[in-house]
Design a protein around this motif. Sequence first.
Motif, short mmCIF file in Angstrom:
data_model
loop_
_atom_site.label_atom_id
_atom_site.label_comp_id
_atom_site.label_asym_id
_atom_site.label_seq_id
_atom_site.Cartn_x
_atom_site.Cartn_y
_atom_site.Cartn_z
N ILE A 292 0.87 -1.17 0.00
CA ILE A 292 0.00 0.00 0.00
C ILE A 292 0.91 1.23 0.00
O ILE A 292 1.86 1.30 0.79
CB ILE A 292 -0.92 0.02 1.23
N TYR A 293 0.63 2.15 -0.90
CA TYR A 293 1.47 3.34 -1.03
C TYR A 293 0.72 4.58 -0.55
O TYR A 293 -0.49 4.70 -0.75
CB TYR A 293 1.89 3.53 -2.49
N PHE A 294 1.48 5.50 0.04
CA PHE A 294 0.93 6.74 0.57
C PHE A 294 1.80 7.90 0.08
O PHE A 294 3.03 7.87 0.22
CB PHE A 294 0.95 6.74 2.10
N LEU A 295 1.17 8.95 -0.45
CA LEU A 295 1.90 10.15 -0.84
C LEU A 295 0.96 11.34 -0.78
O LEU A 295 -0.26 11.17 -0.75
CB LEU A 295 2.53 10.00 -2.23
N SER A 296 1.52 12.55 -0.75
CA SER A 296 0.67 13.73 -0.61
C SER A 296 1.40 14.98 -1.06
O SER A 296 2.61 14.96 -1.32
CB SER A 296 0.22 13.90 0.85
N PHE B 41 -8.44 2.78 8.96
CA PHE B 41 -8.33 1.59 8.12
C PHE B 41 -7.56 0.53 8.90
O PHE B 41 -6.80 0.85 9.82
CB PHE B 41 -7.58 1.90 6.82
N GLU B 42 -7.72 -0.72 8.48
CA GLU B 42 -6.96 -1.80 9.12
C GLU B 42 -6.59 -2.86 8.09
O GLU B 42 -7.43 -3.28 7.28
CB GLU B 42 -7.78 -2.45 10.24
N TRP B 43 -5.31 -3.23 8.07
CA TRP B 43 -4.82 -4.30 7.23
C TRP B 43 -3.85 -5.16 8.02
O TRP B 43 -2.99 -4.64 8.74
CB TRP B 43 -4.07 -3.75 6.00
N PHE C 251 3.56 0.32 2.86
CA PHE C 251 3.25 -0.69 3.87
C PHE C 251 3.17 -2.03 3.18
O PHE C 251 2.40 -2.21 2.23
CB PHE C 251 1.92 -0.37 4.55
N ASP C 252 4.00 -2.99 3.62
CA ASP C 252 4.10 -4.29 2.95
C ASP C 252 3.30 -5.38 3.64
O ASP C 252 3.47 -6.56 3.35
CB ASP C 252 5.56 -4.72 2.81
N GLY C 253 2.43 -4.98 4.54
CA GLY C 253 1.65 -5.94 5.30
C GLY C 253 2.18 -6.18 6.69
O GLY C 253 1.48 -6.67 7.57
N THR C 254 3.45 -5.79 6.88
CA THR C 254 4.10 -5.94 8.19
C THR C 254 4.70 -4.64 8.66
O THR C 254 4.50 -4.22 9.80
CB THR C 254 5.20 -7.01 8.13
N ASN C 255 5.44 -3.98 7.78
CA ASN C 255 6.19 -2.78 8.15
C ASN C 255 5.80 -1.59 7.28
O ASN C 255 5.45 -1.74 6.11
CB ASN C 255 7.70 -3.02 8.02
N MET C 256 5.88 -0.41 7.88
CA MET C 256 5.63 0.86 7.21
C MET C 256 6.97 1.60 7.13
O MET C 256 7.68 1.72 8.12
CB MET C 256 4.62 1.67 8.01
#
Length: 253
Positions: A10-14, A115-117, A241-246
């Motif tokens: 999951i990617y985040f940018l702004s 959100f939660e993953w 976020f790779d499912g474990t670490n951000m």
Amino acid sequence: MPSITPQQKIYFLSDFHLGAPDYEQSLVREKKVVAFLDSIKDSAAMIFIVGDIFDFWYEYKQVVPKGYVRLLGKLAELTDRGIAIHFFVGNHDMWMRGYFEKELNIPVYHHPKVFEWNGKRFYIGHGDGLGPGDHGYKFLKKIFRNPLCQWLFGLLHPTWGIGLANYFSRKSREKTGTSDQHFLGEENEWLIIYCKEILAKEHFDYLVFGHRHYPIDFKLNENSRYINLGDWIRNFTYASFDGTNMQLHQWQS
């Protein structure tokens, strides 16, 4: 929310602020953002754009600001591929009125959202008007988000309305100056103070914001981190976020 597999992120940018300070510089920045989005299309499970895509955006009934076709086209391509994109309005592009939802299939949020993953809880928002202080802006934000005020602004011809908005956006940047180019300290970073207030009521693993224009990865306690995504004006930073670490990253084109 579905789980994230090891092959996905999951990617985040702004904070692209397209349109500022002029067409030429904005176009260079837009092409960088598009190239980045193209580079992640095979690994992205989801993409979050956390505010201020544009330095100004207002949707008239039949008119939206011209330009930005490269970015809008890329966003359409990604959602057509089945990649979910989420957008949080910022203080420069809060006047979204359905264009992104209808044309791009992108949900638009006007307030922070949870959100939660993979068992990790996220609190995500742009970050403007949160935490202590800045009472002048908080008052203006109420005016800007008032439906009557938005309707009255819409009565202005786009040439006048967009010109006026660009003027105030420029003045806002001049007021900020260089204060967003360094860490202000834990006791002065208003979003850190806000995060601590949130954590006193409810646990989150990651509290993710934009707005600050300075990339920050701050450990709030043993189990929670504040992530500020920086910007695509000076820093060209994003988080994944790779499912474990951000993690925060800086993109090199």
